[in-house]
Design a protein around this motif. Structure first.
Motif, PDB file in Angstrom:
ATOM      1  N   ALA A   1       0.154  -1.397  -0.003  1.00 28.16           N
ATOM      2  CA  ALA A   1       0.091   0.147  -0.238  1.00 28.16           C
ATOM      3  C   ALA A   1       1.052   1.422   0.169  1.00 28.16           C
ATOM      4  O   ALA A   1       0.594   1.782  -0.380  1.00 28.16           O
ATOM      5  N   ARG A   2       2.427   1.363   0.787  1.00 29.29           N
ATOM      6  CA  ARG A   2       2.757   2.525   1.100  1.00 29.29           C
ATOM      7  C   ARG A   2       4.508   1.745   0.479  1.00 29.29           C
ATOM      8  O   ARG A   2       5.487   1.644   1.682  1.00 29.29           O
ATOM      9  N   PRO A   3       5.034   1.090  -0.729  1.00 33.67           N
ATOM     10  CA  PRO A   3       6.121   1.346  -0.759  1.00 33.67           C
ATOM     11  C   PRO A   3       7.156   1.983  -0.203  1.00 33.67           C
ATOM     12  O   PRO A   3       7.174   2.949  -0.381  1.00 33.67           O
ATOM     13  N   PRO A   4       8.051   0.947   0.295  1.00 31.66           N
ATOM     14  CA  PRO A   4       9.144   1.575   1.183  1.00 31.66           C
ATOM     15  C   PRO A   4       9.800   2.133   0.521  1.00 31.66           C
ATOM     16  O   PRO A   4      10.942   1.491   0.095  1.00 31.66           O
ATOM     17  N   ILE A   5       9.924   3.005  -0.379  1.00 32.34           N
ATOM     18  CA  ILE A   5      11.094   4.201  -1.499  1.00 32.34           C
ATOM     19  C   ILE A   5      12.271   4.072  -0.550  1.00 32.34           C
ATOM     20  O   ILE A   5      13.140   5.348  -1.464  1.00 32.34           O
ATOM     21  N   GLU A   6      12.324   5.012   0.505  1.00 31.19           N
ATOM     22  CA  GLU A   6      13.289   5.018   1.284  1.00 31.19           C
ATOM     23  C   GLU A   6      14.005   3.533   1.623  1.00 31.19           C
ATOM     24  O   GLU A   6      15.835   4.146   2.169  1.00 31.19           O
ATOM     25  N   TRP A   7      14.091   1.878   0.894  1.00 27.34           N
ATOM     26  CA  TRP A   7      14.902   1.939   1.314  1.00 27.34           C
ATOM     27  C   TRP A   7      16.265   1.698   0.708  1.00 27.34           C
ATOM     28  O   TRP A   7      16.436   2.584  -0.802  1.00 27.34           O
ATOM     29  N   THR A   8      17.294   1.375   0.786  1.00 29.85           N
ATOM     30  CA  THR A   8      18.099   1.950  -0.879  1.00 29.85           C
ATOM     31  C   THR A   8      18.936   0.498  -1.044  1.00 29.85           C
ATOM     32  O   THR A   8      20.265   0.572  -2.519  1.00 29.85           O
ATOM     33  N   PHE A   9      18.868  -0.431  -0.326  1.00 26.96           N
ATOM     34  CA  PHE A   9      19.211  -1.820  -1.619  1.00 26.96           C
ATOM     35  C   PHE A   9      18.083  -2.769  -0.776  1.00 26.96           C
ATOM     36  O   PHE A   9      17.531  -2.631   0.412  1.00 26.96           O
ATOM     37  N   MET A  10      18.472  -3.648  -1.359  1.00 31.96           N
ATOM     38  CA  MET A  10      17.445  -4.903  -1.187  1.00 31.96           C
ATOM     39  C   MET A  10      17.459  -5.190   0.021  1.00 31.96           C
ATOM     40  O   MET A  10      18.677  -5.844   1.031  1.00 31.96           O
ATOM     41  N   PRO A  11      16.144  -6.490   0.661  1.00 32.80           N
ATOM     42  CA  PRO A  11      16.705  -7.458   1.720  1.00 32.80           C
ATOM     43  C   PRO A  11      17.174  -7.885   1.216  1.00 32.80           C
ATOM     44  O   PRO A  11      17.426  -8.905   0.656  1.00 32.80           O
ATOM     45  N   LEU A  12      18.032  -8.410   2.467  1.00 27.33           N
ATOM     46  CA  LEU A  12      18.726  -9.624   2.810  1.00 27.33           C
ATOM     47  C   LEU A  12      18.923 -10.872   3.535  1.00 27.33           C
ATOM     48  O   LEU A  12      18.108 -10.573   4.801  1.00 27.33           O
ATOM     49  N   THR A  13      19.233 -12.672   3.779  1.00 28.38           N
ATOM     50  CA  THR A  13      18.334 -13.728   4.235  1.00 28.38           C
ATOM     51  C   THR A  13      18.105 -13.171   5.854  1.00 28.38           C
ATOM     52  O   THR A  13      18.005 -13.085   7.003  1.00 28.38           O
ATOM     53  N   ALA A  14      19.704 -12.956   5.535  1.00 28.90           N
ATOM     54  CA  ALA A  14      20.492 -12.549   7.026  1.00 28.90           C
ATOM     55  C   ALA A  14      20.190 -11.926   8.263  1.00 28.90           C
ATOM     56  O   ALA A  14      20.317 -11.447   9.191  1.00 28.90           O
ATOM     57  N   GLU A  15      19.894 -10.429   7.201  1.00 27.33           N
ATOM     58  CA  GLU A  15      19.124  -9.163   8.145  1.00 27.33           C
ATOM     59  C   GLU A  15      18.172  -9.879   8.558  1.00 27.33           C
ATOM     60  O   GLU A  15      17.380  -9.375  10.057  1.00 27.33           O
ATOM     61  N   LEU A  16      17.232 -10.492   7.643  1.00 26.91           N
ATOM     62  CA  LEU A  16      15.611 -10.653   7.931  1.00 26.91           C
ATOM     63  C   LEU A  16      15.636 -12.347   9.146  1.00 26.91           C
ATOM     64  O   LEU A  16      14.411 -13.015   9.707  1.00 26.91           O
ATOM     65  N   SER A  17      15.584 -13.196   8.623  1.00 24.52           N
ATOM     66  CA  SER A  17      16.202 -14.456   9.279  1.00 24.52           C
ATOM     67  C   SER A  17      17.655 -15.521   9.620  1.00 24.52           C
ATOM     68  O   SER A  17      18.210 -15.793   8.612  1.00 24.52           O
ATOM     69  N   PRO A  18      18.216 -15.137  10.522  1.00 18.43           N
ATOM     70  CA  PRO A  18      19.642 -14.327  10.730  1.00 18.43           C
ATOM     71  C   PRO A  18      19.621 -15.934  10.802  1.00 18.43           C
ATOM     72  O   PRO A  18      20.682 -17.067  10.490  1.00 18.43           O
ATOM     73  N   ALA A  19      18.532 -17.010  11.443  1.00 21.62           N
ATOM     74  CA  ALA A  19      18.925 -18.438  11.881  1.00 21.62           C
ATOM     75  C   ALA A  19      18.986 -18.976  11.108  1.00 21.62           C
ATOM     76  O   ALA A  19      19.514 -20.599  10.658  1.00 21.62           O
ATOM     77  N   PHE A  20      17.252 -19.368  10.119  1.00 22.67           N
ATOM     78  CA  PHE A  20      18.006 -20.271   8.848  1.00 22.67           C
ATOM     79  C   PHE A  20      18.933 -19.660   8.033  1.00 22.67           C
ATOM     80  O   PHE A  20      19.812 -20.572   6.707  1.00 22.67           O
ATOM     81  N   ALA A  21      19.977 -18.049   7.734  1.00 22.76           N
ATOM     82  CA  ALA A  21      20.673 -18.015   7.055  1.00 22.76           C
ATOM     83  C   ALA A  21      22.046 -19.049   7.793  1.00 22.76           C
ATOM     84  O   ALA A  21      22.481 -19.191   7.276  1.00 22.76           O
ATOM     85  N   ALA A  22      21.966 -18.930   9.253  1.00 24.31           N
ATOM     86  CA  ALA A  22      23.386 -19.125   9.673  1.00 24.31           C
ATOM     87  C   ALA A  22      23.438 -21.148  10.023  1.00 24.31           C
ATOM     88  O   ALA A  22      24.031 -21.574   9.752  1.00 24.31           O
ATOM     89  N   ARG A  23      22.004 -21.665   9.417  1.00 25.31           N
ATOM     90  CA  ARG A  23      21.552 -23.083   9.861  1.00 25.31           C
ATOM     91  C   ARG A  23      22.042 -23.859   7.996  1.00 25.31           C
ATOM     92  O   ARG A  23      22.259 -24.751   7.969  1.00 25.31           O
ATOM     93  N   TYR A  24      21.062 -22.770   6.892  1.00 30.41           N
ATOM     94  CA  TYR A  24      21.622 -23.211   5.895  1.00 30.41           C
ATOM     95  C   TYR A  24      22.616 -22.319   4.647  1.00 30.41           C
ATOM     96  O   TYR A  24      21.828 -21.219   4.251  1.00 30.41           O
ATOM     97  N   PRO A  25      23.657 -21.761   5.365  1.00 29.35           N
ATOM     98  CA  PRO A  25      24.241 -20.378   4.230  1.00 29.35           C
ATOM     99  C   PRO A  25      24.372 -20.557   3.258  1.00 29.35           C
ATOM    100  O   PRO A  25      23.607 -19.589   2.127  1.00 29.35           O
ATOM    101  N   GLU A  26      23.889 -21.744   2.575  1.00 33.92           N
ATOM    102  CA  GLU A  26      24.204 -21.780   1.302  1.00 33.92           C
ATOM    103  C   GLU A  26      23.129 -21.536   0.379  1.00 33.92           C
ATOM    104  O   GLU A  26      22.956 -21.013  -0.522  1.00 33.92           O
ATOM    105  N   VAL A  27      21.920 -22.130   1.068  1.00 32.69           N
ATOM    106  CA  VAL A  27      20.189 -21.520   0.538  1.00 32.69           C
ATOM    107  C   VAL A  27      20.507 -20.545   0.512  1.00 32.69           C
ATOM    108  O   VAL A  27      19.755 -19.448  -0.344  1.00 32.69           O
TER     109      VAL A  27
END
Length: 316
Positions: free
Chosen positions: A227-253
């Motif tokens: 509804a209100r696109p986050p145009i203030e973001w300067t870079f794409m979301p990264l997995t380790a930032e938003l799901s750090p446990a998943f990224a640590a457990r399955y880094p290749e994925v």
């Protein structure tokens, strides 16, 4: 009679050869079937509220690429207003099945089918990991290991190495799309937020009821972004930032998914860039980028594989 038939056959064959030679976009379609397991379609069957949002994401990418290609990436109202609203309208229908992306983007599929198949196989890996997380599969580590191994057998597999995404965002045409179409760019990044933000809640929740409760706040945030696109973001979301446990457990994925999302940004920029004015030029650059920097088959020579030095440079 025999001589005349021979001549006619030779003419037909010659015409066919000329037609194929003239068709620079002719490519074989060597598409693979998805990995088959008892947990297939668990997300669709047990957490349809989330599954339908991912179906909307699939439409959005294809709809964007087709419209960028047909408008030359120059028509701001066609992308920011019409194409984006078409995507939002489709998402609002809560589609129960994956859309037929070839029907949505026939010209883009003909332009760069191998690049699209690279997306499709990585998206299938995304779907498989969601299915595993939602299912009652007891050995989820083994299931993810198996589906990752199946994915990596493909010649279209994206590298599981962590790429330097900031360097991949510095080509001469980079940032063209987000600068010209900030609303649709932020919508794409919102999709990527949803795709990676749900992993940790799904992984941590002990049962289906808890998983359903856990993803609802994320869905609420995502719908707010639509509804209100986050145009203030300067870079794409990264997995380790938003799901750090998943990224640590399955880094290749996690690396594959981040690399996939960066490739989406690169191709959006290529399709929007006036530095690549023809369809042939865009196609050539798409394939150069895919083959040189993204496919796992290029790991031995890929200059974009991240290093500790690059990490320090980006932090400072």
């Amino acid at each position: 009679m025999m001589k005349g038939a021979f001549i006619r056959t030779a003419v037909i064959l010659a015409a066919a050869m000329i037609a194929l030679a003239a068709c620079a976009q002719f490519e074989p379609r060597d598409k693979r079937f998805y990995y088959r397991a008892l947990w297939n379609f668990s997300l669709r069957e047990d957490l349809a509220e989330l599954d339908s949002e991912f179906n909307g994401v699939d439409f959005g990418h294809s709809n964007l690429y087709e419209n960028l290609l047909l408008t030359g990436g120059k028509d701001v109202p066609a992308i920011e207003d019409r194409a984006r609203k078409e995507t939002l309208a489709f998402i609002a229908t809560k589609p129960r099945l994956n859309p037929n992306e070839e029907a949505i983007a026939p010209n883009y599929m003909k332009l760069a089918w191998r690049a699209q198949n690279t997306f499709d196989e990585a998206h299938a890996l995304h779907r498989a990991t969601y299915d595993i997380m939602v299912s009652d599969e007891r050995d989820k580590d083994r299931a993810i290991k198996n589906v990752l191994a199946y994915y990596q057998e493909s010649p279209y597999a994206i590298t599981a190495k962590r790429l330097d995404h900031h360097r991949l965002d510095r080509f001469p045409y980079s940032k063209t799309f987000r600068a010209r179409f900030p609303l649709f760019n932020a919508t794409i990044w919102a999709y990527h937020y949803l795709q990676v933000a749900v992993y940790d809640p799904l992984q941590a929740a002990p049962d289906l009821a808890a998983k359903t409760r856990a993803v609802r706040p994320i869905l609420g945030t995502y719908r707010g972004y639509l509804a209100r696109p986050p145009i203030e973001w300067t870079f794409m979301p990264l997995t380790a930032e938003l799901s750090p446990a998943f990224a640590a457990r399955y880094p290749e994925v996690a690396n594959i998914f981040d690399n996939l999302h960066m490739l989406h940004d690169n191709i959006s920029d290529i399709l929007a860039s006036e530095l690549l004015p023809t369809w042939d030029a865009k196609r050539a650059e798409i394939y150069r980028v895919v083959n040189t920097y993204y496919l796992a088959s290029a790991d031995a020579t890929n200059p974009m594989i991240a290093t500790p030095t690059a990490d320090r440079e980006h932090r400072h």
